[in-house]
Design a protein around this motif. Sequence first.
Motif, short mmCIF file in Angstrom:
data_model
loop_
_atom_site.label_atom_id
_atom_site.label_comp_id
_atom_site.label_asym_id
_atom_site.label_seq_id
_atom_site.Cartn_x
_atom_site.Cartn_y
_atom_site.Cartn_z
N TRP A 156 9.87 2.23 0.24
CA TRP A 156 8.72 1.54 -0.40
C TRP A 156 8.39 0.26 0.35
CZ3 TRP A 156 6.40 5.07 -2.67
CH2 TRP A 156 6.99 5.93 -3.61
N VAL A 157 9.42 -0.49 0.79
CA VAL A 157 9.16 -1.75 1.51
C VAL A 157 8.45 -1.45 2.83
CG1 VAL A 157 10.28 -3.65 2.74
CG2 VAL A 157 11.09 -3.00 0.45
N ALA A 158 8.90 -0.40 3.54
CA ALA A 158 8.29 -0.04 4.83
C ALA A 158 6.83 0.36 4.64
CB ALA A 158 9.07 1.09 5.47
N LEU A 159 6.52 1.01 3.53
CA LEU A 159 5.14 1.41 3.25
C LEU A 159 4.28 0.19 2.91
CD1 LEU A 159 5.89 4.57 1.06
CD2 LEU A 159 4.95 4.57 3.39
N GLU A 160 4.87 -0.76 2.19
CA GLU A 160 4.11 -1.96 1.79
C GLU A 160 3.86 -2.89 2.97
OE1 GLU A 160 6.22 -1.41 -2.50
OE2 GLU A 160 6.81 -3.15 -1.25
N GLN A 161 4.74 -2.83 3.97
CA GLN A 161 4.61 -3.73 5.13
C GLN A 161 3.81 -3.12 6.28
OE1 GLN A 161 8.69 -4.73 6.05
NE2 GLN A 161 8.77 -6.38 4.51
N ALA A 162 3.50 -1.83 6.16
CA ALA A 162 2.90 -1.13 7.31
C ALA A 162 1.44 -1.55 7.53
CB ALA A 162 2.96 0.38 7.08
N ASP A 163 1.09 -1.72 8.82
CA ASP A 163 -0.33 -1.85 9.19
C ASP A 163 -0.95 -0.46 9.33
OD1 ASP A 163 -0.16 -4.76 9.64
OD2 ASP A 163 1.19 -4.17 11.29
N LEU A 164 -0.09 0.49 9.75
CA LEU A 164 -0.54 1.85 10.01
C LEU A 164 0.50 2.82 9.44
CD1 LEU A 164 -2.40 3.91 11.52
CD2 LEU A 164 -1.01 3.47 13.58
N PHE A 165 0.02 3.81 8.66
CA PHE A 165 0.90 4.85 8.13
C PHE A 165 0.41 6.21 8.64
CE2 PHE A 165 3.70 7.23 5.59
CZ PHE A 165 3.00 8.26 4.99
N ALA A 166 1.34 7.02 9.15
CA ALA A 166 0.98 8.36 9.63
C ALA A 166 1.90 9.39 8.98
CB ALA A 166 1.13 8.42 11.15
N ALA A 177 7.27 11.78 -1.56
CA ALA A 177 6.68 11.66 -0.21
C ALA A 177 5.17 11.88 -0.25
CB ALA A 177 7.34 12.67 0.73
N ALA A 178 4.70 12.75 -1.12
CA ALA A 178 3.27 13.05 -1.17
C ALA A 178 2.45 11.84 -1.63
CB ALA A 178 3.01 14.24 -2.09
N GLY A 179 3.12 10.86 -2.22
CA GLY A 179 2.41 9.66 -2.68
C GLY A 179 2.48 8.50 -1.70
N PHE A 180 3.13 8.70 -0.55
CA PHE A 180 3.35 7.59 0.38
C PHE A 180 2.04 7.04 0.94
CE2 PHE A 180 7.53 8.06 -0.44
CZ PHE A 180 8.42 8.46 0.51
N ALA A 181 1.08 7.90 1.24
CA ALA A 181 -0.18 7.40 1.84
C ALA A 181 -0.91 6.50 0.85
CB ALA A 181 -1.07 8.58 2.24
N GLN A 182 -0.96 6.91 -0.40
CA GLN A 182 -1.63 6.07 -1.42
C GLN A 182 -0.93 4.72 -1.54
OE1 GLN A 182 -2.13 7.83 -5.26
NE2 GLN A 182 -3.70 9.27 -4.59
N HIS A 183 0.39 4.74 -1.51
CA HIS A 183 1.14 3.49 -1.65
C HIS A 183 0.89 2.58 -0.46
CE1 HIS A 183 4.32 1.17 -3.68
NE2 HIS A 183 4.72 0.82 -2.46
N ALA A 184 0.87 3.17 0.72
CA ALA A 184 0.62 2.35 1.94
C ALA A 184 -0.81 1.81 1.93
CB ALA A 184 0.86 3.21 3.18
N ALA A 185 -1.76 2.66 1.53
CA ALA A 185 -3.18 2.25 1.53
C ALA A 185 -3.42 1.12 0.53
CB ALA A 185 -4.05 3.46 1.20
N ARG A 186 -2.73 1.22 -0.63
CA ARG A 186 -2.88 0.17 -1.65
C ARG A 186 -2.42 -1.17 -1.11
NH1 ARG A 186 -1.35 3.81 -5.71
NH2 ARG A 186 0.85 3.35 -5.38
N ASN A 187 -1.56 -1.12 -0.09
CA ASN A 187 -1.03 -2.37 0.50
C ASN A 187 -1.67 -2.66 1.84
OD1 ASN A 187 1.45 -3.41 -1.26
ND2 ASN A 187 1.40 -1.17 -1.39
N GLY A 188 -2.84 -2.05 2.06
CA GLY A 188 -3.64 -2.45 3.23
C GLY A 188 -3.44 -1.65 4.49
N ALA A 189 -2.64 -0.58 4.44
CA ALA A 189 -2.41 0.20 5.68
C ALA A 189 -3.58 1.13 5.96
CB ALA A 189 -1.13 1.01 5.54
#
Length: 226
Positions: A156-166, A177-189
């Motif tokens: 979760w921390v890595a997703l929140e800190q990411a500039d880019l998620f792939a 795992a299927a929710g990781f993109a939404q979590h990263a996007a909510r934090n600006g990735a």
Amino acid sequence: MRITVLTGAGISAESGLATFRASDGLWENHRIEDVASPDGFARDPALVHQFYNERRKNAAAAVPNAAHQALARLAERHDLTLITQNVDDLHERAGSAKVIHMHGSLNRARCTSCNLTWAAPPQMSVDMPCPACAARTIRPDIVWFGEMPFHLEQIWVALEQADLFAAIGTSGNVYPAAGFAQHAARNGAHCVELNLQDSATSRDFDDHIRGPASLTVPAWVDSLGS
Ligand code: APR
């Protein structure tokens, strides 16, 4: 740039390892409840060991492909957190030093009596004793359906800190795992999906790169520069 990458079975497909939900996938030929659940293991541990012994043998014979190698290169140029749902060791054998195995690893065994984990032998069986407590209750150190994935806090921390998620080679069918993109996007990735085709969560991504991972991942990594 801080990049967080999630890989799924699709990144290992061109190395010859079966995915789960394709027409010839692992879940077409085995019932999840028999070989990838705690109840299935309690019911028939020998069947479960047989399933994972076969997968361990196939994984050992497989060779990392250009996609695995490209992600190893990416870590040399950017601050990369590599998360995999896969239980093979192709990322490590391609040179990735830090891999978060959220679903565990074929190469680890665990004792269900004392919880010791150790490097799994190529073939495991019900009558193998635990090296520590000698109980004959060892299992693959793999996360089964109904069990909590490993390392979620770190993820979760890595997703929140990411500039880019792939997300690479995953069908987006299994949470969290299927929710990781939404979590990263909510934090600006910015989110990109690399896959042969649309997944169940394609709508969560900003960009979609379609094609086989062995071609798309090296090109994507090169496009990111250093
Ligand atoms: N290049 C890119 N993507 C590919 C390739 C390829 N050569 N081949 C297949 N794919 C894609 C498919 O289009 C699909 O979206 O890989 C994905 C594989 O999906 P699944 O078989 O569902 O595998 P995965 O998403 O990793 O499953 C997630 O489900 O059963 C559990 O624990 C198991 O970790 C697994 C989890």
